[in-house]
Write an enzyme that holds these catalytic residues in place. Structure first.
Site, PDB file in Angstrom:
ATOM      1  N   PRO A  41       0.820  -1.213   0.000  1.00 49.82           N
ATOM      2  CA  PRO A  41       0.000   0.000   0.000  1.00 49.82           C
ATOM      3  C   PRO A  41       0.857   1.268   0.000  1.00 49.82           C
ATOM      4  O   PRO A  41       1.790   1.392   0.772  1.00 49.82           O
ATOM      5  CB  PRO A  41      -0.781  -0.109   1.316  1.00 49.82           C
ATOM      6  N   GLU A  42       0.514   2.188  -0.885  1.00 52.33           N
ATOM      7  CA  GLU A  42       1.204   3.470  -0.910  1.00 52.33           C
ATOM      8  C   GLU A  42       0.205   4.564  -0.528  1.00 52.33           C
ATOM      9  O   GLU A  42      -0.935   4.275  -0.180  1.00 52.33           O
ATOM     10  CB  GLU A  42       1.831   3.682  -2.293  1.00 52.33           C
ATOM     11  N   ARG A  95      12.294  -3.671  -1.823  1.00 53.58           N
ATOM     12  CA  ARG A  95      12.981  -2.505  -2.371  1.00 53.58           C
ATOM     13  C   ARG A  95      13.198  -2.634  -3.862  1.00 53.58           C
ATOM     14  O   ARG A  95      14.183  -2.153  -4.398  1.00 53.58           O
ATOM     15  CB  ARG A  95      14.329  -2.331  -1.665  1.00 53.58           C
ATOM     16  N   LYS A 101       1.839   7.032   4.864  1.00 53.67           N
ATOM     17  CA  LYS A 101       1.270   5.681   4.927  1.00 53.67           C
ATOM     18  C   LYS A 101       0.659   5.384   6.290  1.00 53.67           C
ATOM     19  O   LYS A 101       0.310   4.242   6.573  1.00 53.67           O
ATOM     20  CB  LYS A 101       2.353   4.651   4.599  1.00 53.67           C
TER      21      LYS A 101
END
Ligand SMILES: [Zn+2]
Length: 259
Positions: A2-3, A248, A51
């Protein structure tokens, strides 16, 4: 993962279900707050900061939650069965609605006046009411030797960007994720692209950065390793950058985003 756009939408759903209503049930399934009980208190609002979600409750309390890798808030009419197993971390319900937080990475209860302890370090939020692009660019430029890919994901610079918006922003900027921030000509331009992409998706469930709604065409580079760049036809590259343990992954086109 989720961003910021997903988190802001979650705040909206929570707000529509809980704001101004009295809690008839609160069920904290985390050891630290297992005995906490917010029943009888009115929910004031849920704010998104990057977030992080801050659900403010009458009496000066804030429920702080974070979706981390794959958490979500499920809102449904009150009385519906909650998901089985140990995935549920928190339930907040009123006479009409229930909000069930599953797989949340953070569930905390704190005094509203101390919220800065959990979100005070965050940089400007591109989707927040106090969005300050100059400040975001200033923070990014503070460590000129750092790669722009790492700097963009650092929530102290901009709050809410994750691996998807990082990759798409840098593609549209034509900038390699490995370039040092100090070697970039136009940091404010990168900030502007990131904000534009996130804002365009804040009310949309299926993220699209290309403007193309067809399946498999919505992203320029994210998740497209080995496939042809939609702009130049070169193969999209995939790599890893920054510290683990969070995902990442970085995707980029070596031709459109030269080193
Ligand atoms: Zn390309």
């Amino acid at each position: 993962m989720p961003e910021g756009d997903v988190v802001h939408r979650a705040a909206g759903r929570l707000g529509r279900a809980l704001d101004g209503r009295v809690l008839t049930r609160s069920d904290f399934r985390v050891p630290r707050h297992a005995t906490a009980d917010l029943t009888g208190r009115t929910v004031l609002e849920t704010a998104a900061r990057g977030k992080h979600l801050l659900t403010r409750v009458e009496g000066g309390l804030t429920v702080h939650t974070h979706l981390r890798m794959d958490g979500e808030w499920l809102v449904s009419p009150a009385g519906r069965r909650t998901p089985p197993g140990d995935r549920v971390r928190l339930v907040l319900a009123n006479a009409d609605w229930q909000a069930v937080g599953v797989r949340l990475g953070v569930v905390d209860l704190l005094r509203t006046e101390t919220e800065h302890r959990v979100v005070g370090h965050l940089g400007p939020d591109p989707l927040g009411p106090g969005w300050d692009p100059q400040e975001a660019a200033r923070r990014l430029a503070e460590q000129p030797g750092r790669s722009i890919g790492e700097a963009l994901l650092d929530q102290r610079n901009l709050a809410g960007i994750g691996t998807i918006y990082r990759a798409e922003t840098l593609f549209l900027a034509g900038v390699s994720p490995w370039r040092p921030v100090g070697a970039l000509g136009d940091v404010p331009g990168i900030v502007e692209i990131a904000q534009r992409l996130m804002d365009a998706n804040r009310d949309r469930a299926d993220r699209v950065t290309t403007g193309d709604l067809r399946p498999g065409r919505g992203m320029w580079v994210y998740g497209r390793a080995g496939r042809a760049c939609l702009r130049c036809g070169n193969r999209i590259s995939r790599g890893e950058m920054g510290a683990q343990p969070q995902e990442r992954l970085i995707y980029w086109c070596r031709r459109c985003q030269p080193d």
